[in-house]
Write an enzyme that holds these catalytic residues in place. Structure first.
Site, PDB file in Angstrom:
ATOM      1  N   GLU A  71      28.046  48.585   3.592  1.00  0.00           N
ATOM      2  CA  GLU A  71      26.669  48.858   4.011  1.00  0.00           C
ATOM      3  C   GLU A  71      26.567  49.049   5.520  1.00  0.00           C
ATOM      4  O   GLU A  71      25.485  48.967   6.097  1.00  0.00           O
ATOM      5  CB  GLU A  71      25.746  47.747   3.500  1.00  0.00           C
ATOM      6  CG  GLU A  71      25.747  47.696   1.976  1.00  0.00           C
ATOM      7  CD  GLU A  71      24.718  46.772   1.366  1.00  0.00           C
ATOM      8  OE1 GLU A  71      24.121  45.959   2.109  1.00  0.00           O
ATOM      9  OE2 GLU A  71      24.500  46.860   0.150  1.00  0.00           O
ATOM     10  N   ASP A  98      17.204  38.977  -7.053  1.00  0.00           N
ATOM     11  CA  ASP A  98      17.805  40.299  -7.275  1.00  0.00           C
ATOM     12  C   ASP A  98      18.447  40.299  -8.661  1.00  0.00           C
ATOM     13  O   ASP A  98      17.832  40.743  -9.638  1.00  0.00           O
ATOM     14  CB  ASP A  98      18.813  40.584  -6.153  1.00  0.00           C
ATOM     15  CG  ASP A  98      19.666  41.815  -6.378  1.00  0.00           C
ATOM     16  OD1 ASP A  98      19.411  42.567  -7.326  1.00  0.00           O
ATOM     17  OD2 ASP A  98      20.624  42.045  -5.596  1.00  0.00           O
ATOM     18  N   GLU A 121      18.149  35.819  -0.406  1.00  0.00           N
ATOM     19  CA  GLU A 121      18.160  36.545  -1.687  1.00  0.00           C
ATOM     20  C   GLU A 121      19.323  36.031  -2.528  1.00  0.00           C
ATOM     21  O   GLU A 121      20.410  35.773  -1.989  1.00  0.00           O
ATOM     22  CB  GLU A 121      18.340  38.035  -1.365  1.00  0.00           C
ATOM     23  CG  GLU A 121      18.496  38.939  -2.568  1.00  0.00           C
ATOM     24  CD  GLU A 121      18.891  40.351  -2.126  1.00  0.00           C
ATOM     25  OE1 GLU A 121      18.523  40.780  -1.013  1.00  0.00           O
ATOM     26  OE2 GLU A 121      19.599  41.018  -2.901  1.00  0.00           O
ATOM     27  N   HIS A 164      18.099  49.524  -1.194  1.00  0.00           N
ATOM     28  CA  HIS A 164      19.191  50.459  -1.466  1.00  0.00           C
ATOM     29  C   HIS A 164      20.203  49.784  -2.399  1.00  0.00           C
ATOM     30  O   HIS A 164      20.012  48.644  -2.819  1.00  0.00           O
ATOM     31  CB  HIS A 164      19.882  50.822  -0.152  1.00  0.00           C
ATOM     32  CG  HIS A 164      20.579  49.627   0.475  1.00  0.00           C
ATOM     33  ND1 HIS A 164      21.539  49.732   1.458  1.00  0.00           N
ATOM     34  CD2 HIS A 164      20.461  48.283   0.225  1.00  0.00           C
ATOM     35  CE1 HIS A 164      21.973  48.531   1.783  1.00  0.00           C
ATOM     36  NE2 HIS A 164      21.343  47.635   1.075  1.00  0.00           N
ATOM     37  N   ARG A 165      21.302  50.486  -2.722  1.00  0.00           N
ATOM     38  CA  ARG A 165      22.474  49.881  -3.346  1.00  0.00           C
ATOM     39  C   ARG A 165      23.631  49.977  -2.347  1.00  0.00           C
ATOM     40  O   ARG A 165      23.569  50.734  -1.382  1.00  0.00           O
ATOM     41  CB  ARG A 165      22.891  50.614  -4.639  1.00  0.00           C
ATOM     42  CG  ARG A 165      21.885  50.628  -5.757  1.00  0.00           C
ATOM     43  CD  ARG A 165      21.336  49.273  -6.152  1.00  0.00           C
ATOM     44  NE  ARG A 165      22.298  48.256  -6.541  1.00  0.00           N
ATOM     45  CZ  ARG A 165      22.448  47.745  -7.757  1.00  0.00           C
ATOM     46  NH1 ARG A 165      21.708  48.202  -8.743  1.00  0.00           N
ATOM     47  NH2 ARG A 165      23.309  46.758  -7.996  1.00  0.00           N
ATOM     48  N   SER A 166      24.704  49.249  -2.625  1.00  0.00           N
ATOM     49  CA  SER A 166      25.845  49.318  -1.700  1.00  0.00           C
ATOM     50  C   SER A 166      26.502  50.698  -1.747  1.00  0.00           C
ATOM     51  O   SER A 166      27.087  51.150  -0.763  1.00  0.00           O
ATOM     52  CB  SER A 166      26.846  48.215  -1.992  1.00  0.00           C
ATOM     53  OG  SER A 166      27.176  48.171  -3.357  1.00  0.00           O
ATOM     54  N   LYS A 180      15.209  46.801   2.497  1.00  0.00           N
ATOM     55  CA  LYS A 180      16.579  46.423   2.835  1.00  0.00           C
ATOM     56  C   LYS A 180      17.409  47.669   2.635  1.00  0.00           C
ATOM     57  O   LYS A 180      17.504  48.185   1.519  1.00  0.00           O
ATOM     58  CB  LYS A 180      17.008  45.292   1.901  1.00  0.00           C
ATOM     59  CG  LYS A 180      18.477  45.000   1.905  1.00  0.00           C
ATOM     60  CD  LYS A 180      18.790  43.755   1.125  1.00  0.00           C
ATOM     61  CE  LYS A 180      19.629  44.080  -0.084  1.00  0.00           C
ATOM     62  NZ  LYS A 180      20.447  42.951  -0.543  1.00  0.00           N
ATOM     63  N   GLN A 215      27.524  37.721   0.921  1.00  0.00           N
ATOM     64  CA  GLN A 215      27.624  39.179   0.954  1.00  0.00           C
ATOM     65  C   GLN A 215      26.925  39.831   2.157  1.00  0.00           C
ATOM     66  O   GLN A 215      27.432  40.795   2.719  1.00  0.00           O
ATOM     67  CB  GLN A 215      27.028  39.719  -0.343  1.00  0.00           C
ATOM     68  CG  GLN A 215      27.069  41.205  -0.540  1.00  0.00           C
ATOM     69  CD  GLN A 215      26.521  41.589  -1.909  1.00  0.00           C
ATOM     70  OE1 GLN A 215      27.211  41.459  -2.913  1.00  0.00           O
ATOM     71  NE2 GLN A 215      25.284  42.047  -1.953  1.00  0.00           N
ATOM     72  N   GLU A 216      25.738  39.305   2.545  1.00  0.00           N
ATOM     73  CA  GLU A 216      24.956  39.999   3.572  1.00  0.00           C
ATOM     74  C   GLU A 216      24.302  39.044   4.562  1.00  0.00           C
ATOM     75  O   GLU A 216      23.644  38.076   4.167  1.00  0.00           O
ATOM     76  CB  GLU A 216      23.855  40.851   2.895  1.00  0.00           C
ATOM     77  CG  GLU A 216      24.433  41.894   1.947  1.00  0.00           C
ATOM     78  CD  GLU A 216      23.384  42.555   1.060  1.00  0.00           C
ATOM     79  OE1 GLU A 216      22.216  42.628   1.459  1.00  0.00           O
ATOM     80  OE2 GLU A 216      23.763  42.988  -0.042  1.00  0.00           O
ATOM     81  N   HIS A 264      31.294  43.491  -0.732  1.00  0.00           N
ATOM     82  CA  HIS A 264      31.097  44.686   0.089  1.00  0.00           C
ATOM     83  C   HIS A 264      32.099  44.835   1.231  1.00  0.00           C
ATOM     84  O   HIS A 264      31.985  45.736   2.051  1.00  0.00           O
ATOM     85  CB  HIS A 264      29.680  44.711   0.672  1.00  0.00           C
ATOM     86  CG  HIS A 264      28.613  44.824  -0.375  1.00  0.00           C
ATOM     87  ND1 HIS A 264      27.286  44.617  -0.117  1.00  0.00           N
ATOM     88  CD2 HIS A 264      28.689  45.131  -1.694  1.00  0.00           C
ATOM     89  CE1 HIS A 264      26.586  44.789  -1.234  1.00  0.00           C
ATOM     90  NE2 HIS A 264      27.423  45.089  -2.205  1.00  0.00           N
ATOM     91  N   ASP A 277      21.778  37.438   2.027  1.00  0.00           N
ATOM     92  CA  ASP A 277      21.972  37.654   0.591  1.00  0.00           C
ATOM     93  C   ASP A 277      23.354  37.128   0.242  1.00  0.00           C
ATOM     94  O   ASP A 277      24.345  37.862   0.338  1.00  0.00           O
ATOM     95  CB  ASP A 277      21.855  39.137   0.212  1.00  0.00           C
ATOM     96  CG  ASP A 277      22.084  39.357  -1.285  1.00  0.00           C
ATOM     97  OD1 ASP A 277      22.231  38.350  -2.016  1.00  0.00           O
ATOM     98  OD2 ASP A 277      22.120  40.521  -1.730  1.00  0.00           O
ATOM     99  N   SER A 301      27.845  44.660  -6.655  1.00  0.00           N
ATOM    100  CA  SER A 301      27.546  43.332  -7.192  1.00  0.00           C
ATOM    101  C   SER A 301      26.340  43.496  -8.109  1.00  0.00           C
ATOM    102  O   SER A 301      25.199  43.390  -7.685  1.00  0.00           O
ATOM    103  CB  SER A 301      27.238  42.352  -6.050  1.00  0.00           C
ATOM    104  OG  SER A 301      26.100  42.750  -5.336  1.00  0.00           O
ATOM    105  N   LYS A 337      15.282  47.590  -6.929  1.00  0.00           N
ATOM    106  CA  LYS A 337      16.297  48.645  -6.879  1.00  0.00           C
ATOM    107  C   LYS A 337      16.026  49.592  -8.040  1.00  0.00           C
ATOM    108  O   LYS A 337      16.118  49.195  -9.209  1.00  0.00           O
ATOM    109  CB  LYS A 337      17.686  48.037  -7.064  1.00  0.00           C
ATOM    110  CG  LYS A 337      18.166  47.126  -5.933  1.00  0.00           C
ATOM    111  CD  LYS A 337      19.340  46.303  -6.438  1.00  0.00           C
ATOM    112  CE  LYS A 337      20.163  45.688  -5.323  1.00  0.00           C
ATOM    113  NZ  LYS A 337      21.121  44.692  -5.883  1.00  0.00           N
TER     114      LYS A 337
HETATM  115  O1  LIG Z   1      23.231  42.721  -3.867  1.00  0.00           O
HETATM  116  C1  LIG Z   1      22.534  43.579  -3.324  1.00  0.00           C
HETATM  117  O2  LIG Z   1      21.416  43.279  -2.968  1.00  0.00           O
HETATM  118  C2  LIG Z   1      22.987  45.012  -3.207  1.00  0.00           C
HETATM  119  C3  LIG Z   1      22.404  45.824  -2.108  1.00  0.00           C
HETATM  120  O3  LIG Z   1      22.610  45.286  -0.829  1.00  0.00           O
HETATM  121  O4  LIG Z   1      24.338  45.191  -3.398  1.00  0.00           O
HETATM  122  P1  LIG Z   1      24.837  46.032  -4.685  1.00  0.00           P
HETATM  123  O5  LIG Z   1      24.205  47.373  -4.599  1.00  0.00           O
HETATM  124  O6  LIG Z   1      26.340  46.045  -4.565  1.00  0.00           O
HETATM  125  O7  LIG Z   1      24.363  45.280  -5.891  1.00  0.00           O
HETATM  126 MG   LIG Z   2      21.436  41.226  -3.723  1.00  0.00          MG
END
Ligand SMILES: O=C(O)[C@@H](CO)OP(=O)(O)O
Ligand SMILES: [Mg+2]
Length: 425
Positions: free
Chosen positions: A204, A311, A284, A364-366, A387, A162-163, A154, A241, A42, A336
């Protein structure tokens, strides 16, 4: 002064089975640094460019051979012989060599791999762990935001958000936080199983149950915290998130899982409702990157009592963050490294946030690898929060495990952030 003698990149695989860039750097004193580049699903529209080959057939077009070739050719020629301790100088050369505002010519995956491998080699040359090389006084272990339910881009379940993360705000140490998180993770597995849900995990490492609404997921998570013997909101809080850019279409929020839409006002009101009903301390990307009205409204209504992390809206970009702070949107930033493509620019984003009193969440990234650089960055830059996914899968636990080692190495000096960095009412 140690200088860069060799830089070598290769294609390796990330946690989703896609190719990514890994870079090895060796200095003239034989010090060595290695870094692997993560990859998002994403992604924000203003992220630095991740160069993919698009070559038919090979890795389904996802190869990163062009970025690898850029490192082994042009970049090597430009950085060989440079002072490895001058990170800002190195990163400036990478930015100028690329010559585009988004690093689209050489690829941010090429520049980031080199930038991080060099700082790791420099730390090795100084015989320091990376976190200490970045700041000799660093001793702040971050509050981890642990992603135990995955949805959105994810996972292949109906959850629109998403989270769903747990944050052990009442833990006594980082290790204690990991222990508490792991306990809740296993309680949740049992509860999902008992409810007839699958316990497969998403990108994740969090569970990806077949749930339709955020309330259902939040109820499972809150219950798992309580059933493990912790007080929700006191020992362990919740962070979200929604990654709302992913479901913002034509000016409305299209909840596919719930099979309904919400206007910007309804969507913000819904987040406010969730934050009142559950022990949520951080949200987020509650609204989309292009929804300026939504960001303003969300910050106005919830910003005094909940961390609001940007983000997609900031993309770890110093200029975008500065603008957001001037506009008064959000009160924290997600960081990131591959969204911006060099360590120096990453550090500058962190410092801008810290100077403005904004929270900082190293992330991190996914798509991840076994590389643990972000664990050291979280401590070395005193971010206060990290995170890095769930309590399963080595691509996620490798970061937690590195932080456990750092805490042990710091001994008496180590301080666990706990709830302090949240700046919530
Ligand atoms: O949206 C997010 O914050 C990230 C990490 O959890 O996802 P992605 O790396 O897919 O952008
Ligand atoms: Mg995010």
């Amino acid at each position: 002064m140690p200088t860069i003698s060799t830089v070598h990149a290769r294609e390796i695989l990330d946690s989703r089975g896609n190719p990514t860039v890994e870079v090895d750097v060796r200095l003239d004193d034989d010090s060595f640094g290695r870094a692997a580049v993560p990859s998002g699903a994403s992604t924000g529209t203003r992220e630095a460019v991740e160069l993919r080959d698009g070559e038919a057939g090979r890795f389904h077009g996802k190869g990163v051979r062009r970025a690898v070739d850029a490192v082994n050719g042009e970049i090597l020629a430009a950085v060989r012989g440079l002072d490895a301790l001058d990170q800002a100088g190195l990163d400036r050369i990478l930015i100028d060599l690329d010559g585009t505002p988004t690093k689209s010519r050489l690829g941010a995956n090429a520049t980031l791999g080199v930038s991080l491998a060099v700082v790791k080699a420099a730390a090795a040359s100084a015989r320091q762990p990376l976190y200490r090389y970045l700041d000799a006084g660093s001793a702040l272990l971050p509050l981890p935001l642990m992603n135990i339910v995955n949805g959105g881009a994810h996972a292949d379940n109906p959850l629109d958000f998403q989270e769903f993360m747990i944050a052990p705000i009442g833990a006594e140490s980082f290790f204690d936080a990991v222990r508490m998180g792991s306990e809740v993770f296993h309680t949740l597995r049992g509860a999902l199983k008992k409810a007839g849900q699958n316990t497969n995990v998403g990108d994740e490492g969090g569970f990806a149950p077949d749930l339709r609404t955020a309330e259902e997921a939040l109820t499972f998570v809150t219950q798992a915290i309580a059933d493990t013997g912790y007080k929700p909101g006191v020992d362990i809080a919740i962070a979200l998130d929604p990654a709302a850019s992913e479901f913002f279409r034509d000016g409305v929020y299209a909840y596919a899982g719930e099979q309904r839409t919400r206007t910007v006002e309804e969507h913000v009101a819904y987040l406010v409702e969730l934050a009142a009903a559950f022990p949520i301390v951080s949200i987020e990307d509650g609204v989309a990157q292009d929804d300026f009205a939504g960001w303003t409204e969300l910050t106005r209504t919830l910003g005094d009592r909940c961390q609001l992390v940007g983000d997609d809206v900031f993309c770890t970009n110093p200029a975008l963050l500065r603008q957001g702070i001037a506009d008064g949107i959000s009160n924290a930033v997600l960081v990131k490294v591959n969204q911006i493509g060099t360590l120096t620019e990453t550090v500058s984003t962190v410092r801008i946030a810290q100077d403005a009193g904004y929270g900082v969440v190293m992330s991190h990234r996914s798509g991840e690898t076994e590389d643990t650089t972000i664990a050291d960055l979280a401590v070395g830059l005193a971010c206060g929060q990290i995170k890095t996914g769930s309590l399963s899968r080595s691509d996620r636990t490798s970061k937690f495990n590195q932080l456990i080692r750092i805490e042990e190495e710091l001994g008496e000096a180590a301080r666990y952030a706990g709830r302090t960095p949240l700046r919530t009412a």
